[in-house]
Design a protein around this motif. Sequence first.
Motif, PDB file in Angstrom:
ATOM      1  N   ASN A 149      66.865  10.461 -52.776  1.00 24.60           N
ATOM      2  CA  ASN A 149      67.398   9.101 -52.728  1.00 24.60           C
ATOM      3  C   ASN A 149      68.916   9.139 -52.881  1.00 24.60           C
ATOM      4  N   ASN A 150      69.598   9.545 -51.816  1.00 23.25           N
ATOM      5  CA  ASN A 150      71.039   9.741 -51.912  1.00 23.25           C
ATOM      6  C   ASN A 150      71.790   8.757 -51.010  1.00 23.25           C
ATOM      7  N   CYS A 151      73.078   8.978 -50.832  1.00 23.31           N
ATOM      8  CA  CYS A 151      73.899   8.036 -50.073  1.00 23.31           C
ATOM      9  C   CYS A 151      73.478   7.936 -48.615  1.00 23.31           C
ATOM     10  N   GLU A 152      73.036   9.049 -48.029  1.00 22.51           N
ATOM     11  CA  GLU A 152      72.566   9.009 -46.642  1.00 22.51           C
ATOM     12  C   GLU A 152      71.243   8.250 -46.547  1.00 22.51           C
ATOM     13  N   ASP A 153      70.342   8.445 -47.517  1.00 22.07           N
ATOM     14  CA  ASP A 153      69.098   7.682 -47.558  1.00 22.07           C
ATOM     15  C   ASP A 153      69.393   6.185 -47.597  1.00 22.07           C
ATOM     16  N   PHE A 154      70.369   5.802 -48.409  1.00 25.02           N
ATOM     17  CA  PHE A 154      70.767   4.396 -48.528  1.00 25.02           C
ATOM     18  C   PHE A 154      71.229   3.845 -47.180  1.00 25.02           C
ATOM     19  N   ALA A 155      72.132   4.569 -46.523  1.00 24.34           N
ATOM     20  CA  ALA A 155      72.684   4.100 -45.251  1.00 24.34           C
ATOM     21  C   ALA A 155      71.600   4.033 -44.174  1.00 24.34           C
ATOM     22  N   ILE A 156      70.717   5.017 -44.127  1.00 20.99           N
ATOM     23  CA  ILE A 156      69.640   5.015 -43.132  1.00 20.99           C
ATOM     24  C   ILE A 156      68.686   3.855 -43.382  1.00 20.99           C
ATOM     25  N   TYR A 157      68.388   3.568 -44.650  1.00 15.77           N
ATOM     26  CA  TYR A 157      67.519   2.421 -44.924  1.00 15.77           C
ATOM     27  C   TYR A 157      68.192   1.125 -44.460  1.00 15.77           C
ATOM     28  N   CYS A 158      69.476   0.973 -44.757  1.00 14.51           N
ATOM     29  CA  CYS A 158      70.187  -0.234 -44.325  1.00 14.51           C
ATOM     30  C   CYS A 158      70.139  -0.384 -42.807  1.00 14.51           C
ATOM     31  N   LYS A 159      70.225   0.715 -42.087  1.00 21.95           N
ATOM     32  CA  LYS A 159      70.239   0.666 -40.626  1.00 21.95           C
ATOM     33  C   LYS A 159      68.867   0.442 -40.013  1.00 21.95           C
ATOM     34  N   THR A 160      67.816   0.956 -40.651  1.00 22.80           N
ATOM     35  CA  THR A 160      66.497   0.953 -40.018  1.00 22.80           C
ATOM     36  C   THR A 160      65.437   0.170 -40.777  1.00 22.80           C
ATOM     37  N   GLY A 161      65.619  -0.012 -42.081  1.00 23.04           N
ATOM     38  CA  GLY A 161      64.581  -0.628 -42.902  1.00 23.04           C
ATOM     39  C   GLY A 161      63.433   0.311 -43.196  1.00 23.04           C
ATOM     40  N   LEU A 162      63.558   1.580 -42.796  1.00 20.18           N
ATOM     41  CA  LEU A 162      62.497   2.565 -42.999  1.00 20.18           C
ATOM     42  C   LEU A 162      62.696   3.284 -44.330  1.00 20.18           C
ATOM     43  N   LEU A 163      61.598   3.502 -45.024  1.00 22.02           N
ATOM     44  CA  LEU A 163      61.668   4.108 -46.343  1.00 22.02           C
ATOM     45  C   LEU A 163      60.506   5.068 -46.537  1.00 22.02           C
ATOM     46  N   VAL A 164      60.809   6.257 -47.064  1.00 18.90           N
ATOM     47  CA  VAL A 164      59.772   7.190 -47.486  1.00 18.90           C
ATOM     48  C   VAL A 164      59.341   6.755 -48.875  1.00 18.90           C
ATOM     49  N   VAL A 165      58.146   6.243 -48.993  1.00 16.81           N
ATOM     50  CA  VAL A 165      57.774   5.601 -50.249  1.00 16.81           C
ATOM     51  C   VAL A 165      57.045   6.514 -51.213  1.00 16.81           C
ATOM     52  N   ASP A 166      56.665   7.706 -50.789  1.00 10.71           N
ATOM     53  CA  ASP A 166      56.091   8.674 -51.718  1.00 10.71           C
ATOM     54  C   ASP A 166      57.255   9.442 -52.325  1.00 10.71           C
ATOM     55  N   GLN A 167      57.597   9.143 -53.555  1.00  7.22           N
ATOM     56  CA  GLN A 167      58.800   9.700 -54.160  1.00  7.22           C
ATOM     57  C   GLN A 167      58.675  11.172 -54.527  1.00  7.22           C
ATOM     58  N   SER A 168      57.499  11.773 -54.307  1.00 10.90           N
ATOM     59  CA  SER A 168      57.352  13.210 -54.529  1.00 10.90           C
ATOM     60  C   SER A 168      57.812  14.001 -53.308  1.00 10.90           C
ATOM     61  N   ARG A 169      58.129  13.292 -52.219  1.00 14.03           N
ATOM     62  CA  ARG A 169      58.512  13.952 -50.982  1.00 14.03           C
ATOM     63  C   ARG A 169      60.011  13.817 -50.729  1.00 14.03           C
ATOM     64  N   MET A 170      60.468  14.579 -49.721  1.00 15.78           N
ATOM     65  CA  MET A 170      61.867  14.515 -49.319  1.00 15.78           C
ATOM     66  C   MET A 170      62.200  13.130 -48.795  1.00 15.78           C
ATOM     67  N   GLY A 171      63.437  12.677 -49.049  1.00 17.88           N
ATOM     68  CA  GLY A 171      63.869  11.387 -48.552  1.00 17.88           C
ATOM     69  C   GLY A 171      64.245  11.426 -47.084  1.00 17.88           C
ATOM     70  N   GLN A 172      64.992  10.410 -46.639  1.00 17.10           N
ATOM     71  CA  GLN A 172      65.357  10.302 -45.232  1.00 17.10           C
ATOM     72  C   GLN A 172      66.519  11.198 -44.846  1.00 17.10           C
ATOM     73  N   SER A 173      67.246  11.710 -45.820  1.00 16.91           N
ATOM     74  CA  SER A 173      68.525  12.369 -45.610  1.00 16.91           C
ATOM     75  C   SER A 173      68.430  13.630 -44.755  1.00 16.91           C
ATOM     76  N   GLY A 174      69.185  13.649 -43.650  1.00 25.77           N
ATOM     77  CA  GLY A 174      69.215  14.819 -42.792  1.00 25.77           C
ATOM     78  C   GLY A 174      69.964  15.977 -43.404  1.00 25.77           C
ATOM     79  N   GLN A 175      71.020  15.690 -44.185  1.00 28.48           N
ATOM     80  CA  GLN A 175      71.755  16.803 -44.776  1.00 28.48           C
ATOM     81  C   GLN A 175      70.966  17.463 -45.894  1.00 28.48           C
ATOM     82  N   ALA A 176      70.099  16.709 -46.589  1.00 26.26           N
ATOM     83  CA  ALA A 176      69.238  17.314 -47.592  1.00 26.26           C
ATOM     84  C   ALA A 176      68.238  18.259 -46.941  1.00 26.26           C
ATOM     85  N   VAL A 177      67.710  17.854 -45.778  1.00 24.22           N
ATOM     86  CA  VAL A 177      66.784  18.715 -45.038  1.00 24.22           C
ATOM     87  C   VAL A 177      67.491  19.988 -44.603  1.00 24.22           C
ATOM     88  N   SER A 178      68.767  19.870 -44.209  1.00 26.24           N
ATOM     89  CA  SER A 178      69.529  21.043 -43.784  1.00 26.24           C
ATOM     90  C   SER A 178      69.722  22.030 -44.929  1.00 26.24           C
TER      91      SER A 178
END
Length: 257
Positions: A149-178
């Motif tokens: 749940n970082n700054c990129e996750d925040f911006a992506i949610y604002c842009k898309t409204g999409l959220l990974v709601v299982d908090q045990s998993r990786m968030g939306q952030s592409g740089q975290a995946v990298s």
Amino acid sequence: MGLLSNRVRKDSLKPGDHIYSWRSAYIYAHHGIYVGDNKVIHFTRQGQEFGTGTVLDIVLLSSVPARSPVPCSTCTLPEAHGVVSSCLNCFLSGGVLYRFEYAVTPALFLAKARGGTCTLAVSDPDDIVVHRANYLLTNGFGCYNVFKNNCEDFAIYCKTGLLVVDQSRMGQSGQAVSIIGGPLAAVLSTPLRLVTTNVYGMAATAVGVYCVSRYAADIGMRKDVVKLPVEDLTSRLATGALQIVEPSLPVFLPPAN
């Protein structure tokens, strides 16, 4: 913008743009939503954008851009929830301005080997994006987590409204995946040493594993996401009622009594 760089000029920005600026010699980027009038809304760790809460801080804090010792009169003070409004110059903090790309083709996505610069997901209209950012400025975006749940996750949610709601998993952030995908690719390619000593073959396999992991983890491809109105998001974060039982079937349970 193009294949090599998403760099843009300040005068080309429009409200609703997802922007970012690289920090610490391109180790990571800080993301936010430009809302117009030279203002950016972004998510930080208790108002301190140069911090992850992990051992990465040893590297990140040692080489951040210099800031003026004089407080900016146009920027809001850090809130407890970490969502802040800054002028564009304070957001950039001496860095270069880039614009995050949405609805890119799979080929372009894979060509941009560094995560955190683009996504396959489609952005919502700009007025909805700005509304989400302003609403979260007042109501918060939960607890900061560098991988979930970082700054990129925040911006992506604002842009898309999409959220990974299982908090045990990786968030939306592409740089975290990298960050995770590189070591993962190296580990998964290691067994090839048992059948080949070809360095180029192992390298190609590692690159392939990395690309597949990035593609599958992109918010535009994931199945473990839901589209959630911002008003519903903040109320459920406050009550701890946001859950998911199956990736394909989101279920929101009432808070426990």
